[in-house]
Design a protein around this motif. Structure first.
Motif: not given
Length: 591
Positions: A420-434
């Protein structure tokens, strides 16, 4: 017999060292002729040599600090009662054995020396500028039997009364200034001491209004000079004709002044650094943006984007070289968002082995794989209600990129081994040096995931492009790490600041943090130099100056190996001995 008298400092007792060798070495090493166990000294710090006519002192190590009467020297002839400073140790050179000096009277070398010991010990214990000058005046008034003493600090070329010590004011208001302005002015102009034994009958100063009004009987005024700079003026006055100042009194005051000038200079520097530190704190508060520091145009552009998007749930891709502070930007986006009360979870995708990254992202249930002894939440579940920061997202394996995309779009994740899946309330921030577009073109990053993450881009500039921010960040880091290590007051030298500004900083702020933290722990002095930061000294010399410096260092190194023997040194260098003598004589003239 000539001697060196060492004044007591914390952890080092007063001692007398007779100089009976032609060459006497001084240092921390037990093999030195004069062994002083003090960490401020190099193992082989300096040598004193006697050529049959007189003594001279020279450093034995390029890092050795050797000062004579307040001047840093390379090679210097010594005269009776010269004050030497080796590291933090203060010594006095005497041509006569001080143990044979008479015990009483103002002309007594022994009594004057004991008073100088007392003065040095008292001043060494003072770091506050006001306390130091008060102690200095008290001791000098005591040893010269003056009725009053004044200390002027020279600021912008003008003497400003900084402290006064009045003794026996004859019932007059102790706040009344009882000194001869004309005498002070003469010392200011000539930088030479002035002695007026009988002021009322003196041809030059007898007609001065202050001498007549205050009926000054005897006046003595001594400059405080350190490293060629006139820091202040000491003024002693007497009303009693029975106790007129003499040339011997002036000599004692000059010796006191030579020692006090060094300590006064240090106290002034500490006072200036304290004021500068306060100014820096105010400046840091003015240009601080959360935990980020900087006022360059490139950083202000970052701040503007953060302010505009922080309150939304838009995805943000933070780009920049390794070590520029991408996580600080992510934290500031979280702290300024409506999710600030929720968790901030950071996951470095490049620091986790490929076989564990899926579990770290999405979690697992007990028994899902070998070693899964307990059910564990992943970063998605842990960040529920807050922000998930995926650092170095370009390092994710392709097989996980598809699942990450689905989780971002559906806001539902399933633990490994769960049904069974879990519902999540999130904001995604990502970072990269590429450069992710290049990774997409090379087939190493999914194009659809790129566009999902690349909604708003914040590009953090490298440290080398941030101008004056380099110095501000460096001072901020130095203050933080110095406080942690109990070394408050530690500062950068000018050479260190020049090297910091000139460095290209391939590792950016993270590299700077490492260098400064290491230097705070390992450096010995009160100032961090470029070498303490393992940075090159960027001083640029002309070709002639560089050649002259190399020649000087090479000759001095060869002299040290030959224990000061100039004839042997000349033979090894293939030059006439007179060349070595002329060279050393020129060095002495340049001091």
């Amino acid at each position: 017999m000539a001697s060196l008298i060492m004044f007591p400092v914390s952890g080092v007792r007063a001692r007398i060292f007779p100089l009976f060798r032609r060459i006497t070495t001084v240092g921390r090493s037990p093999d030195a002729d004069i062994h002083i166990d003090d960490p401020s000294l190099e193992p082989e710090h300096a040598q004193l040599s006697f050529d049959g006519h007189g003594f001279e002192v020279a450093p034995l190590d390029g890092r050795s600090l050797v000062m004579v009467n307040g001047r840093k020297v390379k090679t210097c002839g010594l005269e009776d009662l010269d004050i030497l400073r080796l590291g933090r140790c203060t010594l006095q050179f005497q041509l006569q054995d001080p143990t044979q000096a008479p015990e009483e009277g103002m002309d007594s070398g022994g009594r004057g020396l004991r008073k100088l010991h007392e003065l040095t010990a008292a001043l060494m214990g003072e770091s506050d500028l006001q306390s130091l000058v008060g102690t200095l005046l008290g001791k000098l008034v005591e040893v010269t039997h003056a009725d009053r003493g004044f200390l002027f600090l020279v600021q912008d070329g003008e003497p400003t009364l900084h402290a006064a010590r009045n003794i026996d004011t004859g019932g007059r208001d102790s706040r009344e200034v009882l000194f001869s302005d004309s005498v002070v002015r003469k010392v200011l102009q000539t930088r030479a001491p002035v002695l007026v034994s009988d002021a009322l009958n003196d041809q030059e100063f007898g007609a001065a209004r202050s001498v007549i009004n205050y009926k000054l009987c005897s006046v003595m005024c001594v400059p405080l000079v350190a490293r060629g700079s006139l820091l202040g003026i000491l003024y002693m006055g007497n009303d009693n004709i029975v106790n007129l100042f003499t040339k011997r009194t002036l000599e004692v005051a000059e010796i006191f002044a030579a020692q006090a000038a060094l300590l006064l200079r240090n106290a002034i520097l500490v006072n200036e650094l304290t004021l500068r530190s306060r100014s820096l704190e105010e400046e840091l508060e003015r240009i601080r943006f959360g935990e980020m520091i900087g006022s360059s145009d490139a950083m202000r552009a970052v701040y503007r984007v953060v302010e505009r998007v922080a309150g939304t749930d838009l995805g943000v891709l933070i780009t920049g070289e390794t070590g520029v502070g991408k996580e600080l930007v992510a934290r500031e986006l979280h702290n300024r968002s409506r999710r600030v009360r929720g968790p901030f979870v950071a996951l470095n995708c490049g620091a986790i082995p490929e076989n564990l990254i899926e579990s770290e992202l999405f979690g697992h249930v007990r028994g899902a794989f070998t070693g899964a002894y307990n059910t564990k939440k992943g970063s998605f579940q842990a960040a529920d209600g807050g922000t998930l920061f995926l650092d170095e997202v370009g390092e994710l394996p392709l097989v996980l990129q598809a699942r990450l995309l689905r989780a971002i779009e559906e806001k539902r994740v399933t633990k490994i081994g769960a049904t069974t899946p879990d519902d999540v309330d999130i904001r995604i921030l990502a970072a990269t040096n590429r450069t992710l577009l290049d990774e997409v073109a090379a087939g190493r990053f999914r194009e659809d995931l790129f566009y999902r993450l690349n909604v708003v881009v914040v590009e953090v500039p490298p440290l080398r492009d941030r101008g004056d921010d380099v110095e501000l960040i460096a001072r901020h880091l130095l203050r933080r790490y110095a406080s942690q290590e109990g070394r408050e007051g530690l500062q950068f030298s000018e050479s260190a600041l020049t090297a910091l500004r000139a460095c290209s900083w391939p590792g950016n702020v993270r590299e700077m943090e490492n260098r400064i933290r290491k230097a705070v722990v390992l450096a010995d002095g009160a100032l961090l130099e470029a070498k303490d930061l393992e940075l090159e000294d960027t001083e640029t010399l002309s070709l002639n100056d560089a050649r002259e410096r190399f020649q000087r260092d090479y000759i001095l190194a060869t002299l040290r190996r030959n224990q000061g023997n100039r004839t042997r040194t000349a033979h090894q260098l293939g030059v006439d001995p007179r060349t070595i003598f002329r060279y050393l004589e020129k060095e002495r003239e340049d001091m």
